[in-house]
Design an enzyme around this catalytic site. Structure first.
Site, PDB file in Angstrom:
ATOM      1  N   GLU A 104       0.841  -1.199   0.000  1.00 42.25           N
ATOM      2  CA  GLU A 104       0.000   0.000   0.000  1.00 42.25           C
ATOM      3  C   GLU A 104       0.874   1.246   0.000  1.00 42.25           C
ATOM      4  O   GLU A 104       1.931   1.283   0.645  1.00 42.25           O
ATOM      5  CB  GLU A 104      -0.906  -0.024   1.237  1.00 42.25           C
ATOM      6  CG  GLU A 104      -1.933   1.073   1.306  1.00 42.25           C
ATOM      7  CD  GLU A 104      -2.930   0.833   2.451  1.00 42.25           C
ATOM      8  OE1 GLU A 104      -3.265  -0.341   2.715  1.00 42.25           O
ATOM      9  OE2 GLU A 104      -3.346   1.818   3.077  1.00 42.25           O
ATOM     10  N   ASP A 106       0.126   5.349   0.699  1.00 42.12           N
ATOM     11  CA  ASP A 106      -0.952   6.172   1.254  1.00 42.12           C
ATOM     12  C   ASP A 106      -0.668   7.654   1.189  1.00 42.12           C
ATOM     13  O   ASP A 106       0.416   8.111   1.568  1.00 42.12           O
ATOM     14  CB  ASP A 106      -1.165   5.857   2.744  1.00 42.12           C
ATOM     15  CG  ASP A 106      -1.775   4.509   2.999  1.00 42.12           C
ATOM     16  OD1 ASP A 106      -2.352   3.932   2.068  1.00 42.12           O
ATOM     17  OD2 ASP A 106      -1.667   4.026   4.142  1.00 42.12           O
ATOM     18  N   GLU A 108      -2.966  10.341   3.254  1.00 38.52           N
ATOM     19  CA  GLU A 108      -4.119  10.542   4.131  1.00 38.52           C
ATOM     20  C   GLU A 108      -4.126  11.998   4.575  1.00 38.52           C
ATOM     21  O   GLU A 108      -3.114  12.519   5.055  1.00 38.52           O
ATOM     22  CB  GLU A 108      -4.068   9.609   5.339  1.00 38.52           C
ATOM     23  CG  GLU A 108      -4.279   8.151   4.972  1.00 38.52           C
ATOM     24  CD  GLU A 108      -4.231   7.229   6.167  1.00 38.52           C
ATOM     25  OE1 GLU A 108      -5.069   6.318   6.239  1.00 38.52           O
ATOM     26  OE2 GLU A 108      -3.329   7.404   7.019  1.00 38.52           O
TER      27      GLU A 108
END
Length: 292
Positions: A104, A106, A108
């Site tokens: 993953e 990310d 955010e």
């Protein structure tokens, strides 16, 4: 603040194989809604997409296709006003869900009380292991207008960009390792959800549901990447024909290094590679220089 230098030369050098993805089309051509379709709307012309969060649920979407290596970009406008506890996520992942073996990448965006700055948290997972967080401030208000958030991913480095300014560089060491995701294709996702147990001041600031719905906005998805085809797409083994995996994309340009240095001096709030209380022995990737 110095004028931030862009990387037009790198983009101008871009070329793509026939396997590179074509992002022309409607939302329905490119994405699937993951949950709560009634919390998804579009502008009248279909070019801007809105995800909303209320006390009942949030919403999210994912690409129909998965990719291994390339350039991934989207314009976002974040939730305005009092957004404490709200997280807008824009990320790549090998699966829909927090599986124990997932890779993953990310972005955010951590909401805050009115007048307080948004923070961006980035993270990298390989085989289900993350814990590689960095947090940055921004040099603009991301709720006032659309800004571009991008990921460059090849076998040499992963670079997170904000408006084409590199804010994080995550290097590979050229060997088999447990930190650099380079083996599994990923989908691209975005979602909005409630994370008031940790997102704002470590969970001290809770979501004010009287301010709901909270709405994040998206447009101009762009991907120039190796689209995955089972069992193994030809473009993965010939990526040096694409600009995003030619020599110039294996490290920052001189202009990008100036921008990156400015970000490091002024905008970094947290870097796991400097958290010796959390990691008395720093992870091995922390010894790799982003300048190489």
């Amino acid at each position: 603040m110095p004028i931030l230098l862009l990387f037009a030369a790198l983009m101008a050098a871009s070329s793509s194989l026939s396997q590179a993805a074509d992002t022309k089309g409607t939302f329905e051509d490119m994405f699937d809604i993951m949950w709560s379709e009634d919390h998804f709307t579009t502008s009248e012309d279909g070019q801007i997409w809105y995800l909303s969060l209320d006390k009942e649920t949030g919403c999210g979407f994912q690409t129909k296709q998965k990719y291994r290596f390339g350039w991934f970009s989207m314009k976002l406008k974040l939730v305005g006003g009092d957004s404490a506890g709200v997280v807008t996520a824009y990320y790549m992942c090998t699966e829909n869900g927090a599986g124990p073996e997932r890779d993953e990448l990310d972005f955010e965006f951590l909401g805050n009380r009115t007048g307080e700055p948004y923070l961006i948290q980035t993270n990298v997972y390989k085989n289900g292991t993350g814990g590689r967080e960095m947090r940055h401030m921004l040099w603009f208000d991301p709720t006032e207008d659309f800004h571009t958030y991008s990921v460059l991913w090849n076998n040499h480095q992963i670079v997170f960009f904000v408006d084409k300014v590199p804010v994080r560089v995550f290097k590979n060491n050229g060997e088999s390792n447990n930190f650099f995701p380079n083996e599994k294709p990923m989908y691209l996702f975005s979602s909005i959800w409630n994370a008031d147990e940790w997102a704002t001041r470590g969970g001290l600031e809770k979501t004010d549901w009287k301010k709901a719905p909270f709405v994040s906005s998206y447009k101009d998805f762009n991907v120039d990447a190796c689209q995955w085809e089972d069992p193994y797409p030809a473009c993965v083994s010939t990526t040096t024909n694409n600009w995003w995996d030619q020599y110039d994309a294996w490290h920052l340009s001189d202009d990008q290094k100036l921008d990156y240095a400015w970000v490091q001096r002024n905008l970094v709030i947290y870097d796991y590679c400097k958290d010796t209380e959390r990691y008395p022995t720093l992870p091995g990737e922390c010894s790799l220089s982003p300048w190489d």
